[in-house]
Design an enzyme around this catalytic site. Structure first.
Site, PDB file in Angstrom:
ATOM      1  N   TYR A 143       0.839  -1.205   0.000  1.00 56.38           N
ATOM      2  CA  TYR A 143       0.000   0.000   0.000  1.00 56.38           C
ATOM      3  C   TYR A 143       0.876   1.258   0.000  1.00 56.38           C
ATOM      4  O   TYR A 143       0.729   2.147  -0.854  1.00 56.38           O
ATOM      5  CB  TYR A 143      -0.943  -0.002   1.215  1.00 56.38           C
ATOM      6  CG  TYR A 143      -1.598   1.344   1.442  1.00 56.38           C
ATOM      7  CD1 TYR A 143      -2.546   1.844   0.542  1.00 56.38           C
ATOM      8  CD2 TYR A 143      -1.241   2.154   2.532  1.00 56.38           C
ATOM      9  CE1 TYR A 143      -3.121   3.092   0.725  1.00 56.38           C
ATOM     10  CE2 TYR A 143      -1.811   3.401   2.715  1.00 56.38           C
ATOM     11  CZ  TYR A 143      -2.752   3.864   1.820  1.00 56.38           C
ATOM     12  OH  TYR A 143      -3.315   5.110   1.998  1.00 56.38           O
TER      13      TYR A 143
HETATM   14  N1  LIG Z   1      -8.422   7.267   5.720  1.00 53.16           N
HETATM   15  C1  LIG Z   1      -7.137   7.426   6.012  1.00 53.16           C
HETATM   16  O1  LIG Z   1      -6.757   7.393   7.188  1.00 53.16           O
HETATM   17  C2  LIG Z   1      -6.104   7.684   4.926  1.00 53.16           C
HETATM   18  C3  LIG Z   1      -4.774   7.927   5.303  1.00 53.16           C
HETATM   19  C4  LIG Z   1      -3.832   8.171   4.310  1.00 53.16           C
HETATM   20  C5  LIG Z   1      -4.213   8.201   2.973  1.00 53.16           C
HETATM   21  N2  LIG Z   1      -5.502   7.932   2.641  1.00 53.16           N
HETATM   22  C6  LIG Z   1      -5.875   7.946   1.216  1.00 53.16           C
HETATM   23  O2  LIG Z   1      -6.959   8.818   1.028  1.00 53.16           O
HETATM   24  C7  LIG Z   1      -7.773   8.375  -0.053  1.00 53.16           C
HETATM   25  C8  LIG Z   1      -9.222   8.320   0.383  1.00 53.16           C
HETATM   26  O3  LIG Z   1      -9.324   7.456   1.503  1.00 53.16           O
HETATM   27  P1  LIG Z   1     -10.703   7.244   2.280  1.00 53.16           P
HETATM   28  O4  LIG Z   1     -10.355   6.994   3.699  1.00 53.16           O
HETATM   29  O5  LIG Z   1     -11.684   8.301   1.945  1.00 53.16           O
HETATM   30  O6  LIG Z   1     -11.144   5.851   1.640  1.00 53.16           O
HETATM   31  P2  LIG Z   1     -12.542   5.379   1.048  1.00 53.16           P
HETATM   32  O7  LIG Z   1     -12.395   3.920   0.802  1.00 53.16           O
HETATM   33  O8  LIG Z   1     -13.668   5.830   1.909  1.00 53.16           O
HETATM   34  O9  LIG Z   1     -12.598   6.179  -0.320  1.00 53.16           O
HETATM   35  C9  LIG Z   1     -12.035   5.712  -1.518  1.00 53.16           C
HETATM   36  C10 LIG Z   1     -13.038   6.039  -2.621  1.00 53.16           C
HETATM   37  O10 LIG Z   1     -12.451   5.678  -3.884  1.00 53.16           O
HETATM   38  C11 LIG Z   1     -13.364   4.848  -4.602  1.00 53.16           C
HETATM   39  N3  LIG Z   1     -12.522   3.956  -5.425  1.00 53.16           N
HETATM   40  C12 LIG Z   1     -11.607   3.039  -4.999  1.00 53.16           C
HETATM   41  N4  LIG Z   1     -11.030   2.426  -6.045  1.00 53.16           N
HETATM   42  C13 LIG Z   1     -11.558   2.987  -7.171  1.00 53.16           C
HETATM   43  C14 LIG Z   1     -11.368   2.813  -8.563  1.00 53.16           C
HETATM   44  N5  LIG Z   1     -10.499   1.902  -9.029  1.00 53.16           N
HETATM   45  N6  LIG Z   1     -12.074   3.561  -9.429  1.00 53.16           N
HETATM   46  C15 LIG Z   1     -12.964   4.497  -8.995  1.00 53.16           C
HETATM   47  N7  LIG Z   1     -13.203   4.708  -7.668  1.00 53.16           N
HETATM   48  C16 LIG Z   1     -12.500   3.970  -6.770  1.00 53.16           C
HETATM   49  C17 LIG Z   1     -14.166   4.111  -3.541  1.00 53.16           C
HETATM   50  O11 LIG Z   1     -15.407   3.637  -3.983  1.00 53.16           O
HETATM   51  C18 LIG Z   1     -14.327   5.237  -2.494  1.00 53.16           C
HETATM   52  O12 LIG Z   1     -15.419   6.065  -2.783  1.00 53.16           O
HETATM   53  C19 LIG Z   1      -7.164   7.037  -0.500  1.00 53.16           C
HETATM   54  O13 LIG Z   1      -6.323   7.292  -1.608  1.00 53.16           O
HETATM   55  C20 LIG Z   1      -6.351   6.605   0.695  1.00 53.16           C
HETATM   56  O14 LIG Z   1      -5.276   5.789   0.326  1.00 53.16           O
HETATM   57  C21 LIG Z   1      -6.460   7.683   3.580  1.00 53.16           C
END
Ligand SMILES: NC(=O)c1ccc[n+]([C@@H]2O[C@H](COP(=O)([O-])OP(=O)(O)OC[C@H]3O[C@@H](n4cnc5c(N)ncnc54)[C@H](O)[C@@H]3O)[C@@H](O)[C@H]2O)c1
Length: 330
Positions: A143
């Site tokens: 990841y």
């Molecule tokens: N939540 C955290 O603590 C955290 C920390 C660091 C980084 N991030 C990053 O932030 C971003 C958002 O995270 P989040 O917590 O909102 O996660 P989440 O899973 O709630 O949101 C991800 C969104 O992307 C969509 N998605 C995933 N793969 C896809 C694809 N191939 N095509 C189209 N849509 C797709 C999902 O349906 C979802 O709506 C991610 O890139 C994650 O890696 C999150």
């Protein structure tokens, strides 16, 4: 400004979408709803699309042209560390494949700016407590690797755009531990991070487990930097504005509070907000958990004039309220 938000139906993306709409920007959401929830963004134009699919680049180009998109915020990704160890190729296919299509669509259209969701997972297990952006990145799982490679891909795209004489700017935001809810209906529904996990255990009458209480920290439990999702969302708005007004002096920024909280302190804050006694169980340390990971936020504060407004108490209270678990009168 017209902003295409990939993953806009997700936890963080939907908060940013809400802020963009509130300030009057046009927003187009692209999401495959694999983890996103449609009713978080139901009033907006939506393109339902897996960004890693073979037709994604063409469909993105069509959507960008139809809506005259000038900026993209790219959240869409898979984000579970354990799952990435079990299914690394799926993570490369999704996170790297998706970003490749986004950058290809940027190259074929006039999109001027991109904000990318990176992560503190790019740092791996640093042996310093306060992490600044210029520290060597040594991710310890697929990841984190997909996030670091994503940053490199974006840097390469910026260089190539300059060589073509095209205006393209990008900011990569390395989020620390995102938690809380800016609006209850946008709360994190996945039970994968400390606060949702503890809330679920408490709601079902189980004791939360602390993985290791013999770390070299003041109370022996791991220290992390918890940032309110609404503050994090504001950092995206600040990034878009930064790119509108100047040539970015820096393109990668930590997003955290600069203050750490231990697992015990988080559990105490949850006990306080729910007005319940919570007695955690002690478990073994988990592999790959650094004792302390706190963001040095001096760069984002100096360059983007962004600073977290909320602390642990507000973060926990917002998560507890969204889960309907606040104590009466609080
Ligand atoms: N939540 C955290 O603590 C955290 C920390 C660091 C980084 N991030 C990053 O932030 C971003 C958002 O995270 P989040 O917590 O909102 O996660 P989440 O899973 O709630 O949101 C991800 C969104 O992307 C969509 N998605 C995933 N793969 C896809 C694809 N191939 N095509 C189209 N849509 C797709 C999902 O349906 C979802 O709506 C991610 O890139 C994650 O890696 C999150």
């Amino acid at each position: 400004m017209t902003v295409l938000v990939t993953g806009g139906a997700g936890y963080i993306g939907s908060h940013v979408v809400r802020l963009l709409v509130e300030r009057g920007d046009e927003v187009l959401v692209v999401d495959d709803f694999s983890t996103g929830i449609e009713n978080r963004v139901e009033d907006l134009p939506i393109v339902s699309l897996d960004l890693a699919a073979s037709d994604a680049e063409d469909r993105l180009v069509a959507a960008i042209e139809e809506h005259s998109v000038d900026s993209i915020i790219h959240f869409a990704a898979k984000k579970q560390v354990g799952e990435s160890v079990e299914q690394p190729l799926m993570y490369y296919r999704q996170n790297i494949g998706g970003l490749t299509n986004v950058l290809a669509a940027v190259e074929r259209t006039g999109v001027e700016s991109l904000v990318f969701s990176s992560s503190a997972a790019t740092y791996g297990m640093p042996d310093v407590e306060m992490v600044a952006e210029d520290l060597d990145c040594r991710p310890i799982n697929p990841y984190g690797e997909t996030k670091l490679i994503g940053e490199w891909m974006i840097d390469n795209a910026i260089t190539a755009a300059k060589m073509r004489g095209t205006a393209f700017k990008a900011v990569k935001l390395r989020y620390f531990n995102v938690a809380g809810a800016g609006w209850p209906e946008l709360a994190d529904t996945a039970v994968m991070n400390l606060i949702p996990i503890v809330l679920e255990r408490v709601a079902t009458g189980k004791a939360p487990i602390i993985f290791g209480d013999d770390y070299a920290t003041p109370d022996g439990t791991c220290i992390r930097d918890y940032v309110h999702v609404k503050d994090l969302a504001e950092a995206h708005i600040a990034s878009l504005d930064y790119m509108k007004s100047e040539e970015p002096a820096e393109t990668v920024f930590n997003v955290g509070t600069g203050k750490g909280a231990s697992v015990k302190e988080v559990i105490d804050a949850i006990a306080e907000a729910t007005d319940r006694e919570i007695v955690p169980e002690m478990g073994e340390r988990r592999a790959g958990d650094p004792p302390a990971l706190v963001a040095d936020v001096s760069r984002i504060s100096a360059q983007l004039s962004w600073k977290a407004e909320y602390g642990l108490t507000e973060i926990v209270r917002s998560a507890v309220d969204a889960a309907g678990m606040s104590s009466t009168g609080k």
